[in-house]
Motif scaffolding. Structure first.
Motif, PDB file in Angstrom:
ATOM      1  N   ILE A   1     -18.752   7.402   6.094  1.00  0.00           N
ATOM      2  CA  ILE A   1     -17.615   7.170   6.983  1.00  0.00           C
ATOM      3  C   ILE A   1     -17.420   8.397   7.841  1.00  0.00           C
ATOM      4  O   ILE A   1     -17.300   8.330   9.053  1.00  0.00           O
ATOM      5  CB  ILE A   1     -16.319   6.934   6.180  1.00  0.00           C
ATOM      6  CG1 ILE A   1     -16.487   5.768   5.240  1.00  0.00           C
ATOM      7  CG2 ILE A   1     -15.159   6.701   7.132  1.00  0.00           C
ATOM      8  CD1 ILE A   1     -15.328   5.600   4.293  1.00  0.00           C
ATOM      9  N   LYS A   2     -17.445   9.532   7.136  1.00  0.00           N
ATOM     10  CA  LYS A   2     -17.276  10.804   7.851  1.00  0.00           C
ATOM     11  C   LYS A   2     -18.329  10.908   8.939  1.00  0.00           C
ATOM     12  O   LYS A   2     -18.048  11.247  10.077  1.00  0.00           O
ATOM     13  CB  LYS A   2     -17.403  11.977   6.872  1.00  0.00           C
ATOM     14  CG  LYS A   2     -16.158  12.194   6.041  1.00  0.00           C
ATOM     15  CD  LYS A   2     -15.556  13.557   6.348  1.00  0.00           C
ATOM     16  CE  LYS A   2     -14.220  13.741   5.673  1.00  0.00           C
ATOM     17  NZ  LYS A   2     -14.337  13.908   4.238  1.00  0.00           N
TER      18      LYS A   2
ATOM     19  N   ALA B   1     -19.978   8.569  10.271  1.00  0.00           N
ATOM     20  CA  ALA B   1     -19.736   7.587  11.324  1.00  0.00           C
ATOM     21  C   ALA B   1     -18.669   8.089  12.281  1.00  0.00           C
ATOM     22  O   ALA B   1     -18.789   7.962  13.498  1.00  0.00           O
ATOM     23  CB  ALA B   1     -19.318   6.253  10.705  1.00  0.00           C
ATOM     24  N   THR B   2     -17.624   8.648  11.673  1.00  0.00           N
ATOM     25  CA  THR B   2     -16.566   9.168  12.529  1.00  0.00           C
ATOM     26  C   THR B   2     -17.094  10.294  13.384  1.00  0.00           C
ATOM     27  O   THR B   2     -16.721  10.453  14.536  1.00  0.00           O
ATOM     28  CB  THR B   2     -15.376   9.683  11.699  1.00  0.00           C
ATOM     29  OG1 THR B   2     -15.640   9.446  10.339  1.00  0.00           O
ATOM     30  CG2 THR B   2     -14.108   9.026  12.122  1.00  0.00           C
TER      31      THR B   2
ATOM     32  N   ALA C   1     -18.832   8.986  16.147  1.00  0.00           N
ATOM     33  CA  ALA C   1     -17.871   8.550  17.145  1.00  0.00           C
ATOM     34  C   ALA C   1     -17.363   9.748  17.942  1.00  0.00           C
ATOM     35  O   ALA C   1     -17.137   9.651  19.135  1.00  0.00           O
ATOM     36  CB  ALA C   1     -16.711   7.843  16.468  1.00  0.00           C
TER      37      ALA C   1
ATOM     38  N   ASP D   1     -12.751   3.246 -11.838  1.00  0.00           N
ATOM     39  CA  ASP D   1     -11.499   2.951 -11.145  1.00  0.00           C
ATOM     40  C   ASP D   1     -11.743   1.883 -10.086  1.00  0.00           C
ATOM     41  O   ASP D   1     -12.481   2.076  -9.145  1.00  0.00           O
ATOM     42  CB  ASP D   1     -10.964   4.226 -10.483  1.00  0.00           C
ATOM     43  CG  ASP D   1      -9.694   3.953  -9.721  1.00  0.00           C
ATOM     44  OD1 ASP D   1      -9.072   2.893  -9.974  1.00  0.00           O
ATOM     45  OD2 ASP D   1      -9.333   4.774  -8.880  1.00  0.00           O
ATOM     46  N   GLN D   2     -11.108   0.715 -10.305  1.00  0.00           N
ATOM     47  CA  GLN D   2     -11.349  -0.411  -9.408  1.00  0.00           C
ATOM     48  C   GLN D   2     -10.254  -0.552  -8.367  1.00  0.00           C
ATOM     49  O   GLN D   2     -10.194  -1.534  -7.658  1.00  0.00           O
ATOM     50  CB  GLN D   2     -11.430  -1.701 -10.234  1.00  0.00           C
ATOM     51  CG  GLN D   2     -12.744  -1.856 -10.952  1.00  0.00           C
ATOM     52  CD  GLN D   2     -13.901  -1.960  -9.982  1.00  0.00           C
ATOM     53  OE1 GLN D   2     -13.904  -2.786  -9.091  1.00  0.00           O
ATOM     54  NE2 GLN D   2     -14.905  -1.099 -10.146  1.00  0.00           N
ATOM     55  N   SER D   3      -9.345   0.415  -8.321  1.00  0.00           N
ATOM     56  CA  SER D   3      -8.182   0.179  -7.487  1.00  0.00           C
ATOM     57  C   SER D   3      -8.449   0.487  -6.019  1.00  0.00           C
ATOM     58  O   SER D   3      -7.631   0.203  -5.176  1.00  0.00           O
ATOM     59  CB  SER D   3      -6.996   0.990  -7.993  1.00  0.00           C
ATOM     60  OG  SER D   3      -7.312   2.342  -7.924  1.00  0.00           O
ATOM     61  N   TYR D   4      -9.582   1.093  -5.742  1.00  0.00           N
ATOM     62  CA  TYR D   4      -9.957   1.181  -4.339  1.00  0.00           C
ATOM     63  C   TYR D   4     -11.458   1.332  -4.267  1.00  0.00           C
ATOM     64  O   TYR D   4     -12.125   1.563  -5.274  1.00  0.00           O
ATOM     65  CB  TYR D   4      -9.275   2.357  -3.631  1.00  0.00           C
ATOM     66  CG  TYR D   4      -9.717   3.730  -4.067  1.00  0.00           C
ATOM     67  CD1 TYR D   4     -10.764   4.370  -3.414  1.00  0.00           C
ATOM     68  CD2 TYR D   4      -9.098   4.377  -5.122  1.00  0.00           C
ATOM     69  CE1 TYR D   4     -11.173   5.634  -3.804  1.00  0.00           C
ATOM     70  CE2 TYR D   4      -9.494   5.632  -5.515  1.00  0.00           C
ATOM     71  CZ  TYR D   4     -10.534   6.259  -4.854  1.00  0.00           C
ATOM     72  OH  TYR D   4     -10.925   7.496  -5.241  1.00  0.00           O
ATOM     73  N   GLY D   5     -12.004   1.189  -3.105  1.00  0.00           N
ATOM     74  CA  GLY D   5     -13.446   1.330  -2.985  1.00  0.00           C
ATOM     75  C   GLY D   5     -13.847   1.321  -1.537  1.00  0.00           C
ATOM     76  O   GLY D   5     -13.049   0.986  -0.663  1.00  0.00           O
ATOM     77  N   PHE D   6     -15.056   1.726  -1.308  1.00  0.00           N
ATOM     78  CA  PHE D   6     -15.556   1.744   0.058  1.00  0.00           C
ATOM     79  C   PHE D   6     -16.816   0.923   0.131  1.00  0.00           C
ATOM     80  O   PHE D   6     -17.616   0.904  -0.790  1.00  0.00           O
ATOM     81  CB  PHE D   6     -15.854   3.185   0.496  1.00  0.00           C
ATOM     82  CG  PHE D   6     -14.659   4.079   0.376  1.00  0.00           C
ATOM     83  CD1 PHE D   6     -13.571   3.903   1.199  1.00  0.00           C
ATOM     84  CD2 PHE D   6     -14.610   5.075  -0.586  1.00  0.00           C
ATOM     85  CE1 PHE D   6     -12.459   4.711   1.087  1.00  0.00           C
ATOM     86  CE2 PHE D   6     -13.503   5.882  -0.699  1.00  0.00           C
ATOM     87  CZ  PHE D   6     -12.422   5.708   0.137  1.00  0.00           C
ATOM     88  N   PHE D   7     -16.981   0.235   1.232  1.00  0.00           N
ATOM     89  CA  PHE D   7     -18.216  -0.510   1.426  1.00  0.00           C
ATOM     90  C   PHE D   7     -19.320   0.434   1.856  1.00  0.00           C
ATOM     91  O   PHE D   7     -20.481   0.149   1.764  1.00  0.00           O
ATOM     92  CB  PHE D   7     -18.006  -1.611   2.466  1.00  0.00           C
ATOM     93  CG  PHE D   7     -16.933  -2.573   2.052  1.00  0.00           C
ATOM     94  CD1 PHE D   7     -17.049  -3.246   0.843  1.00  0.00           C
ATOM     95  CD2 PHE D   7     -15.808  -2.782   2.817  1.00  0.00           C
ATOM     96  CE1 PHE D   7     -16.064  -4.135   0.436  1.00  0.00           C
ATOM     97  CE2 PHE D   7     -14.832  -3.657   2.413  1.00  0.00           C
ATOM     98  CZ  PHE D   7     -14.960  -4.333   1.219  1.00  0.00           C
ATOM     99  N   VAL D   8     -18.898   1.558   2.375  1.00  0.00           N
ATOM    100  CA  VAL D   8     -19.861   2.614   2.698  1.00  0.00           C
ATOM    101  C   VAL D   8     -19.389   3.853   1.976  1.00  0.00           C
ATOM    102  O   VAL D   8     -18.222   3.979   1.634  1.00  0.00           O
ATOM    103  CB  VAL D   8     -19.905   2.884   4.210  1.00  0.00           C
ATOM    104  CG1 VAL D   8     -20.824   1.900   4.888  1.00  0.00           C
ATOM    105  CG2 VAL D   8     -18.534   2.813   4.807  1.00  0.00           C
TER     106      VAL D   8
END
Lengths: 121, 710
Positions: free
Chosen positions: B258-259, B261-262, B265, B246-253
């Protein structure tokens, strides 16, 4: 406590669709009509996720992302770019600007929610 | 969760129409030799936005056209393709096609696919000619759009719910009730693993519906506590897990990162750490609504976490976060209802003022002061409500660059359009009604006024003619002018035509009166009847339409130098400046714009013509006298015009004298439709309610003048 999503898009219909979808799922949503507006609202509010369109008047999405990343309170906030193309060039630009990920337009509400949930739960 | 996308259609329609309009005006303003990159970007963005919206809301025909359009525009703005006037023509055509598609969707009809196919082919060809090194390809495009739509459709995740509910005879007396419920569930989704025992029913339901929607369905049969619904999974996502293409979305990480990272934070204490967030938000709320920032004790945690950020954050947080929009869209109906109610309020207010005027001002001082305040507030409210309906005339003007460009091309004329005062505001109702007459006037000026380039050169003029559209406020009116620097009107030709048509005129008729003749029905002096103008739908219709909205038309012209047509319009349709006149015990309102003067005639100026009634002699002219009491069959207080007053009226180029008992005063009256509340009455255009509560009819001056002619 509801998480806050900032949606930045110059298209009112898409913005409303995004806002409605996320609000229905229990998120707090702040809307902004262009990059500059998005930046102002990001500064004025505590935001857990930013969704931004690419092509907007006043300030485009990439500039917004870069600027946000320069603010201490947005160093680690997930930022997704909504884009109509998913070329490698676009991805490279997005990654360089500091975006967390991308979502290709057009997308439907379910897809949006699925992605948002993956990022901020 | 299923979301009804149709609720966003209207916004999409409106914003797309705006994008199309701005795209058109930007294209027309574009300097092809040195295109402004900002303008190119803005044009691209308009196409891009329409594409994005139409894709999202499933209007694939629009997506297909905008996709090619966007690709070509993208090439141009990146300097990969050089823009040509052919391209601008094609873009304008594409705009028209999109407008058609948009209207079809808006009306719920199916658009003719032929224009879309044609414009797509044209744009593709232009892209190829432009040497675009882009991977566009028209043939793929429809497919691409479809794929996108299909991919989107795929994605709706179906939820799997485990549902259990009580089945006592009190709830389901018979089998029919249970079957009803199961049938309803069957409509919502797919029932699996159904188990019915004496006390309960268990089943799995695969559906798009949310839990709340399900509970809604059950609420007719069951109390909430008799029911348990558990979400056990999402079908589509379950199936998707394996599919990583599925190419319709993606994450660089990775999302986990992300979680993480959050979470980092959170540790850092910016805004996500639950306690910090809580105290901070409470804090912010406290500052915002209850107390001064300075007096509020600060929670130590938040202060420690971000000493630098806090002051800034607090200051801005005081502004309500949700006040995002600076403008809202409201339906015209709502605004009209508001205007109507304010109209009623104005009437009530003047009624109270009328009553108070009979009271002793000393003993009722407070009341009278209060009423004075009410009057001021009412007036201000009325003005501001009226201003809501006001729109800049640019809404009409903006179509003319295109009209002029197309028409000049067709006629091989060179014309430049100048617009002055586009920001002048007038009532939305007037905007809609002025658009057609104005278009006609502009086309007329271009067709008949502006000469061919060689003719202009021969006359020593610039080969490029100029048409100027000008709008301005002038003493309670809107003045709109259409000016051209063309040949001007030809007195001899108009008079010859008038003779031919049998229109009577005086030999020493003034120029102004000659010019007005072009507004006579069936009058066309065009030497050649082009498909542009001179088709019989003549200037008479223009004049009638303008007078129909309470406006007036004037013409000034100078041979060889050009013509100016001036339209004067009232500011709004809802309020009218009128003179109240009395006949017998009745009160009537005459719109001020039709009154030229009022006079008390000398007996010797009034002449009786047998069989034709009375005429009055005013400065060399004989005007028919219309006795208002005769028309409405009321007993007057005075029977001879010499004892009463004559109000001289002018409409449609004709003058009459209206004989009334008395002039009462001048008012601004709120127009009420007689047709909606009663029926159409000849000679009356509407009614109003006076300060004392009486109803006064508003005279239809045009109809009165027709009476005089019969």
């Amino acid at each position: 406590m509801a998480k806050t999503v900032l949606t930045v898009d110059d298209s009112a219909s898409i913005r409303q669709m995004v806002a409605f979808t996320l609000k229905s799922a229990g998120y707090t949503v702040i809307e902004a009509a262009d990059g500059q507006d998005g930046l102002d609202k990001a500064r004025a509010n505590a935001v857990n996720l930013v969704l931004t369109d690419q092509n907007m008047p006043k300030m485009d999405g990439l500039t917004l992302i870069k600027t946000l990343r320069g603010l201490p309170q947005y160093k680690a906030t997930p930022i997704l770019m909504l884009t109509t193309e998913s070329s490698d060039a676009m991805k490279a630009q997005g990654r360089a600007s500091g975006a967390t990920g991308w979502l290709v337009k057009p997308f439907d509400p379910q897809k949006l929610l699925e992605v948002v949930k993956k990022v901020i739960g | 969760m299923s979301i009804d996308m149709s609720q966003f259609y209207q916004v999409f329609f409106e914003e797309s129409a705006e994008h199309l309009a701005s795209m058109e005006s930007l294209l027309l303003a574009l300097d092809l030799d040195a295109p402004d990159p900002d303008q190119l970007n803005a044009i691209f963005r308009a196409a891009h936005s329409i594409k994005g919206g139409s894709g999202t809301f499933g209007f694939t025909d629009m997506t297909e056209v905008t996709h090619i359009l966007e690709t070509l525009l993208d090439g141009i703005r990146k300097n990969e393709i050089t823009i040509t006037s052919d391209m601008v023509d094609a873009f304008l055509q594409a705009g028209d096609v999109l407008k058609g598609l948009l209207e079809a969707h808006q009306n719920g009809t199916i658009a003719d696919p032929a224009p879309s196919i044609e414009i797509r082919a044209r744009l593709e060809q232009l892209t190829e000619q432009g040497g675009g090194k882009m991977e566009i390809a028209g043939a793929n495009t429809p497919g691409a759009a479809q794929e996108m739509a299909e991919a989107a459709a795929h994605f709706s995740p179906q939820h799997i719910y485990q549902i259990k509910f009580e089945k006592s005879p009190a709830i389901f007396p018979g089998k029919a009730e249970l079957d009803n419920l199961l049938e309803e569930l069957g409509d919502i989704g797919k029932i699996e693993n159904q188990e019915i025992t004496a006390e309960s029913v268990t089943l799995s339901l695969i559906t798009y519906a949310s839990e709340a929607e399900l509970r809604d369905t059950f609420s007719f049969f069951l109390e909430p506590e008799q029911l348990t619904i558990t979400l056990t999974g999402d079908k589509a996502t379950d199936e998707k897990t394996g599919a990583d293409d599925d190419q319709s979305y993606g994450f660089f990480v990775e999302p986990e990162q992300i979680k993480a990272a959050t979470e980092d934070a959170q540790g850092y204490g910016f805004f996500v750490e639950p306690d910090a967030v809580k105290s901070e938000v409470e804090n912010a709320q406290g500052y915002g609504f209850f107390t001064d920032v300075e007096n509020q004790p600060q929670p130590p945690a938040a202060t420690a976490a971000q000493p630098d950020e806090m002051p800034h954050r607090r200051a801005t947080d005081r502004a309500p976060a949700a006040a995002a929009e600076t403008s809202i869209r409201v339906s015209v109906e709502k605004v009209d209802q508001m205007i109507n109610l304010v109209g009623e309020l104005v009437i009530t207010q003047s009624m109270l003022a009328e009553i108070a005027s009979h009271l002793d001002p000393v003993s009722h001082e407070n009341l009278i002061n209060g009423l004075a305040l009410l009057e001021r507030n009412t007036r201000e409210l009325q003005e501001s409500v009226m201003s809501v309906r006001m729109m800049p005339i640019n809404f009409v003007f903006s179509r003319f660059p295109r009209v002029v460009r197309d028409l000049a091309g067709k006629l091989d004329k060179k014309v430049q359009l100048k617009m002055v005062g586009e920001g002048t505001e007038l009532d939305k109702g007037l905007i809609e009604k002025i658009s057609d007459p104005l278009t006609h006037l502009v086309r007329n000026s271009l067709d008949h006024g502006i000469e061919m380039p060689d003719e202009r050169i021969a006359k020593g003029k610039d080969p490029q003619g100029t048409i100027t559209l000008r709008a301005a406020h002038q003493g309670g009116n809107i003045v709109i002018q259409v000016m051209d620097d063309g040949a001007g009107l030809n007195r001899e030709r108009i008079l010859a035509k008038a003779r031919e048509k049998g229109i009577p005129f005086n030999d020493n008729i003034s120029d102004a009166d000659v010019w007005l003749m072009i507004f006579a029905p069936g009058f066309s002096t065009a030497a050649v009847v082009t498909d542009v103008s001179g088709r019989g739908v003549g200037m008479d219709v223009v004049k009638k339409n303008i007078e129909g909205i309470g406006g007036r038309v004037e013409i000034a012209s100078k041979a060889g130098e050009g013509s100016t047509i001036t339209i004067r319009l009232p500011l709004t349709l809802a309020i009218l400046d009128g003179l109240s006149i009395a006949v017998g015990d009745q009160l009537y309102i005459v719109p001020l714009s039709f009154i030229t003067e009022s006079l008390q005639p000398k007996p010797e100026d009034i002449k009786e013509i047998s069989g034709q009634g009375m005429v009055i002699h005013v400065r060399g002219e004989y005007l028919p006298v219309i006795a208002l009491h005769q028309i409405f069959n009321i007993a007057p207080r005075v029977n001879s015009p010499a004892e009463g007053i004559l109000v001289l009226l002018e409409a449609e180029g004709k003058k009459v004298a209206l004989f009334v008992d008395d002039l009462v005063s001048q008012h601004q009256v709120v127009i009420k439709s007689l047709e909606t509340n009663y029926r159409k009455v000849p000679g009356v255009s509407g009614a109003t309610i006076m300060g004392d509560g009486r109803v006064a009819m508003i005279m239809d001056v045009g109809a009165l003048i027709k009476f005089a002619q019969q």
